[in-house]
Design a protein around this motif. Structure first.
Motif, PDB file in Angstrom:
ATOM      1  N   PRO A 161       1.597  -4.558  -1.412  1.00  0.00           N
ATOM      2  CA  PRO A 161       2.417  -5.180  -2.452  1.00  0.00           C
ATOM      3  C   PRO A 161       3.020  -4.222  -3.470  1.00  0.00           C
ATOM      4  CG  PRO A 161       0.086  -5.543  -2.890  1.00  0.00           C
ATOM      5  CD  PRO A 161       0.173  -4.933  -1.526  1.00  0.00           C
ATOM      6  N   LEU A 162       2.484  -3.001  -3.589  1.00  0.00           N
ATOM      7  CA  LEU A 162       2.956  -2.098  -4.641  1.00  0.00           C
ATOM      8  C   LEU A 162       3.550  -0.805  -4.088  1.00  0.00           C
ATOM      9  CD1 LEU A 162      -0.095  -2.475  -7.054  1.00  0.00           C
ATOM     10  CD2 LEU A 162       1.994  -3.829  -7.001  1.00  0.00           C
ATOM     11  N   SER A 163       3.770  -0.733  -2.782  1.00  0.00           N
ATOM     12  CA  SER A 163       4.171   0.533  -2.164  1.00  0.00           C
ATOM     13  C   SER A 163       5.571   0.986  -2.582  1.00  0.00           C
ATOM     14  CB  SER A 163       4.106   0.418  -0.640  1.00  0.00           C
ATOM     15  OG  SER A 163       4.989  -0.586  -0.172  1.00  0.00           O
ATOM     16  N   THR A 168       3.618   5.511 -11.961  1.00  0.00           N
ATOM     17  CA  THR A 168       3.334   4.986 -13.294  1.00  0.00           C
ATOM     18  C   THR A 168       3.474   3.473 -13.322  1.00  0.00           C
ATOM     19  OG1 THR A 168       4.103   7.032 -14.316  1.00  0.00           O
ATOM     20  CG2 THR A 168       3.959   5.089 -15.733  1.00  0.00           C
ATOM     21  N   LEU A 169       4.551   2.965 -12.737  1.00  0.00           N
ATOM     22  CA  LEU A 169       4.783   1.525 -12.704  1.00  0.00           C
ATOM     23  C   LEU A 169       3.759   0.841 -11.808  1.00  0.00           C
ATOM     24  CD1 LEU A 169       6.538  -0.849 -13.567  1.00  0.00           C
ATOM     25  CD2 LEU A 169       8.090  -0.320 -11.672  1.00  0.00           C
ATOM     26  N   THR A 192      -3.581  -2.514   2.284  1.00  0.00           N
ATOM     27  CA  THR A 192      -3.130  -1.302   1.627  1.00  0.00           C
ATOM     28  C   THR A 192      -3.698  -0.091   2.357  1.00  0.00           C
ATOM     29  OG1 THR A 192      -3.051  -0.068  -0.461  1.00  0.00           O
ATOM     30  CG2 THR A 192      -5.058  -1.317  -0.006  1.00  0.00           C
ATOM     31  N   HIS A 193      -2.996   1.034   2.268  1.00  0.00           N
ATOM     32  CA  HIS A 193      -3.531   2.290   2.799  1.00  0.00           C
ATOM     33  C   HIS A 193      -3.998   3.193   1.666  1.00  0.00           C
ATOM     34  CE1 HIS A 193       0.668   3.282   1.843  1.00  0.00           C
ATOM     35  NE2 HIS A 193       0.228   4.499   1.624  1.00  0.00           N
ATOM     36  N   GLU A 194      -3.900   2.701   0.416  1.00  0.00           N
ATOM     37  CA  GLU A 194      -4.272   3.499  -0.745  1.00  0.00           C
ATOM     38  C   GLU A 194      -5.622   3.049  -1.289  1.00  0.00           C
ATOM     39  OE1 GLU A 194      -1.378   3.876  -3.768  1.00  0.00           O
ATOM     40  OE2 GLU A 194       0.192   4.595  -2.426  1.00  0.00           O
ATOM     41  N   GLN A 195      -6.559   3.989  -1.324  1.00  0.00           N
ATOM     42  CA  GLN A 195      -7.905   3.665  -1.780  1.00  0.00           C
ATOM     43  C   GLN A 195      -7.926   3.169  -3.216  1.00  0.00           C
ATOM     44  OE1 GLN A 195     -10.879   6.863  -1.567  1.00  0.00           O
ATOM     45  NE2 GLN A 195     -11.491   6.172  -3.613  1.00  0.00           N
TER      46      GLN A 195
END
Length: 366
Positions: A161-163, A168-169, A192-195
Motif C-alpha cells: 500500500p505504501l510502495s 518521508t511521506l 509488503t517486502h519491507e520489514q
C-alpha cells in the motif's frame, strides 16, 4: 474460531509451484502482514484470499463459511491496490462512492452518508469535493482506503500500500494508515517486502520464502526468536559465524591456535531444528549487531579483528569488523567507540538478544 482461515493452500502456475501448503489463521480485527522477498508467494496468497485466483488445493474460510469457490464480488472484501487506481477525472467523494455504486448501493442519501463516514475514518473530512490531482500522495492513499472501507467490507486487503510514496511521506502515512485501520477495527491482511512496514503495521507478521511459510508471530518473536535460518537473516541485520555444538546451549567458535590457547565458547540458543542434535554438530551462529560489543584486550572469550567500515546512526554506529579467525561481523556500539582500521576485540553483549544456532547446511538458503 479464527475469523479468516487459509487451510493448506497450494498454487502453481504451469510447472512453477508458488505456494506449498500455506496455512494461516487471522483473528477478527487483527492486522496480519505477509512479508517476503520477490517471488516468495505473498502476492499470490493475497490474490487467493481476494478470489482473483483459485487454489489448486486447500480451503479458505471466513468463520465457518467456506469461500474457496466464491467469486470476488460475493466475498465482501475491500482491497487497496499498489497503484491506488483512483480516477483523476472524479472528485475525492466520487472516487469513494464508486466502491458503493459497484455493489449496487446507489441510494443518494446513503451514498453521501457512507462517503462522509469513510473520509472521516481516514482523517479526510471535507475533502469530498476536491480533485484527486489537488491532494498529496499520502492523501490519495487514504482516499483509496476510504473507497475500500465505504461498502463496510468484512476483510480489508492491502497490496504493497505504501510502495509509491517517498520515504518521508511513507513513514507518516504508515502511522495514519494503522490508526485508520485500528479505528475501524477491520480484519486486515497486507502484503509488503519491507520489514519496517510489516513490523509497524502488522499485529503479527507471516514470513514466506519460496512459497513456504517459515514463521508467523509478533515482530518481537521474529526478531528475537527466529524459527529458521532464513527468518534470522532476512528479518533485521545479522552476522553469521561457524561453530560446533557443545552441550545444550553453547558453541565452540574455532580460532587460529596462535591467537588463543583454545577455542572461544559462546552461549547461544538452539533453533527448534537443532532439537536432539548431538554435541560436535557443525552449526551457524546468527548474531544481531546489538548482541556484540567491543571489549578490552584482556577478555578471553573474545574474537580479535579490525574495523573495516562504519555507518553512523546518531548516538550509535554500526561497525563492520573483519575477524582474524575469518569472516565478518557487524557490531552496534556507541559512536566514537572505534575508527576504521582500529584493532578491536568482539564479545557477546549480554544486554542484546541471545545468538541463535542453526544447522550449517542451511547456509544455502541465502
Amino acid at each position: 474460531m479464527p475469523f479468516l482461515t487459509l487451510d493448506r493452500l497450494d498454487k502453481s502456475f504451469g510447472a512453477q509451484t508458488v505456494l506449498r501448503g500455506l496455512s494461516l489463521a487471522v483473528e477478527k480485527g487483527e492486522i496480519l502482514a505477509l512479508l517476503g522477498p520477490s517471488g516468495s508467494g505473498k502476492t499470490t496468497a493475497l490474490r487467493l484470499i481476494a478470489g482473483f485466483e483459485r487454489p489448486d488445493r486447500g480451503r479458505l474460510l471466513v468463520g465457518d463459511e467456506e469461500i474457496t469457490a466464491l467469486p470476488p464480488e460475493r466475498r465482501n472484501f475491500g482491497m487497496v491496490f499498489q497503484h491506488y487506481a483512483l480516477f483523476p477525472h472524479l472528485t475525492v467523494g466520487e472516487n469513494v462512492a464508486f466502491g458503493l455504486a459497484s455493489r449496487g448501493k446507489v441510494d443518494k442519501a446513503e451514498t453521501e452518508r457512507r462517503v462522509a463516514e469513510a473520509l472521516a475514518l481516514v482523517d479526510l473530512p471535507g475533502f469530498a469535493d476536491r480533485r484527486v490531482g489537488e491532494i498529496s500522495g499520502g492523501q490519495q492513499q487514504r482516499v483509496a482506503l476510504a473507497r475500500a472501507l465505504a461498502p463496510e467490507p468484512r476483510v480489508l486487503l492491502l497490496d504493497e500500500p505504501l510502495s509509491n510514496l517517498d520515504p518521508t511521506l511513507r513513514e507518516r502515512t504508515r502511522r495514519e494508515l494503522r490508526r485508520a485501520i485500528q479505528r475501524v477495527g477491520i480484519t486486515t491482511v497486507l502484503v509488503t517486502h519491507e520489514q519496517e512496514e510489516a513490523f509497524h503495521l502488522g499485529d503479527r507478521v507471516a514470513v514466506l520464502q519460496g512459497g513456504v511459510l517459515h514463521q508467523v508471530g509478533t515482530p518481537e518473536d521474529l526478531y528475537e526468536r527466529p524459527a529458521t535460518r532464513f527468518v534470522a537473516t532476512f528479518v533485521g541485520r545479522a552476522s553469521v559465524l561457524p561453530g560446533t555444538l557443545e552441550g545444550d546451549n553453547a558453541v565452540w567458535v574455532p580460532l587460529p591456535a596462535a591467537e588463543t590457547a583454545g577455542p572461544v565458547r559462546w552461549s547461544a540458543e538452539r533453533a527448534p531444528e537443532l532439537d536432539g542434535a548431538a554435541p560436535g554438530a557443525e552449526v551457524d551462529l546468527v548474531i544481531r549487531p546489538e548482541s556484540l560489543a567491543f571489549v578490552s584486550a584482556g577478555s578471553v572469550q573474545a574474537l580479535a579483528g579490525r574495523v573495516l567500515e562504519r555507518r553512523y546512526a546518531g548516538p550509535v554506529t554500526y561497525y563492520q569488523v573483519a575477524l582474524s579467525a575469518g569472516g565478518e561481523v557487524e557490531v552496534l556500539a556507541p559512536s566514537g567507540a572505534a575508527s576504521v582500521g582500529d584493532a578491536v576485540r568482539v564479545a557477546p553483549n549480554p544486554a542484546g538478544p541471545a545468538p541463535r544456532l542453526f544447522r550449517r547446511e542451511l547456509r544455502r538458503e541465502r
